[in-house]
Scaffold this motif. Sequence first.
Motif, mmCIF file in Angstrom:
data_model
loop_
_atom_site.group_PDB
_atom_site.id
_atom_site.type_symbol
_atom_site.label_atom_id
_atom_site.label_comp_id
_atom_site.label_asym_id
_atom_site.label_seq_id
_atom_site.Cartn_x
_atom_site.Cartn_y
_atom_site.Cartn_z
ATOM 1 N N HIS A 239 12.432 13.233 16.998
ATOM 2 C CA HIS A 239 13.816 14.040 16.628
ATOM 3 C C HIS A 239 13.449 15.118 15.980
ATOM 4 N N ASP A 322 17.047 15.946 5.111
ATOM 5 C CA ASP A 322 17.442 14.738 6.115
ATOM 6 C C ASP A 322 18.895 14.713 6.156
ATOM 7 N N ALA A 323 19.520 13.496 6.808
ATOM 8 C CA ALA A 323 20.939 13.412 6.950
ATOM 9 C C ALA A 323 21.625 13.428 5.754
ATOM 10 N N ARG A 324 20.850 12.935 4.779
ATOM 11 C CA ARG A 324 21.706 12.784 3.389
ATOM 12 C C ARG A 324 21.696 14.209 2.535
ATOM 13 N N SER A 325 21.066 15.348 3.245
ATOM 14 C CA SER A 325 21.055 16.573 2.511
ATOM 15 C C SER A 325 20.172 16.203 1.371
#
Length: 433
Positions: A239, A322-325
């Motif tokens: 990723h 990450d995707a959760r900021s």
Amino acid sequence: MFFDVRAAKQLQPGEHLVVDGCEGLRLVASASKMTWTYRYKSPASGLMKQTSIGPYPKMRASEAAAVWETLRAKRAAGIDPKEYQRQQRKPVAPLPAAGAPTVRDVVQDYITKHIEHERQEAGATAARRALEKLLEEEPEFAETPAAGVTRSTCFNILEDRKATPTAAQKLRSMLGAAWARALDAGRIDEDVPNWWPTLMKGKLKSKGKIVGGEHQGQQRRVLRDDEIGVLLNWLPNMHELGRDVTVMYLWTNARGVEICGMRPEFITKESDGWWWTVPKAMTKNARFANAVDLRVPLIGRALEIVQRRIKAVGNSGLLFEDARSEQYTQHDFSTYIYHLQPYSAKVARREVDGLVLPVTHWTPHNLRRTSRTMLAALGCPRDIAEAILGHLPPVIEGTYNSHTYDAERRLWLTRLAKHLERLARQARAPARP
């Protein structure tokens, strides 16, 4: 045994007389008196120590020899003679007074007044968790008066944790520091021994990481050139975060915590190119007064990644989130790499076929070690390579040499970038018939 009474009468202040047949037994003269002493090597540290036996001539040579014999036997059994004498002189200790600090009090004081002030956030969190876990696992020990903790109790605490020697070693060090702080602060009596520093010394050694249930031994893995070429060409399978952090490790030689803590304000364009300046407080050298900010030239793929990520900075204000900021941490990256290894249990459960690293048995820190080794192979001088890593120079050199090596950093990281690209091309090239 032979003792020369006439020679004893002629002793001058500062002189001493040895007793034949009694190794370590001495008669020492000062300006006002003469004293029998026993000079020996500490069973704990191996350093020379001395303890008083009694005054001369009130204590005769034969009496001094009898005490010496007892103390020598204690030392042979691993007991410090001076500590033995101190314990013998002590009256039976009364029950601790109300309010006497317990182990929990001493440990919590060390956490709040030292660890949380002197260590960086990640290190402080890990240390606090380790100490609080000990108190939770050993409730009886936690409520014991700190002054009443015995050597055997301390030994058993460490003995029960020797299966994880590195963690046990760190725990011993922190407990020793906690006791030392309590002694210095007067929270426990100065005569209370601090057993922790010498217990199991040299016996808590790591057996290396465990892979597939087996210890692998202590390894300093350096990826070969051909392995790096294969890994670089496999990066598109990762990723984006994992791919970018892998490249930053190889192209900059920086530490994971420095990479993952990167912010736009740390990036500047200067006359000779783009630079990433890591604030001293974020480096491993933050505790050293003579340390400075770490200067890292951004070249090739590293520069491309930084420029792309600056444009997409989210709420965290970090380039790597990450995707959760939230911050993508060094631990997150290490876990991700582990779960791409063929020995990870997660690989067997993964539905996507083929998502297993083609180059195995390495950790993120091995990437940093690999790039440092490549710099050496390319001919980079040691002092420049160490400056690139952010290592402090030796004390004397650091005092007199304040050169920043900026030009040299850019030169050698440029050469490293070209070498890495060459390895990637060679790995892509078809094999010759």
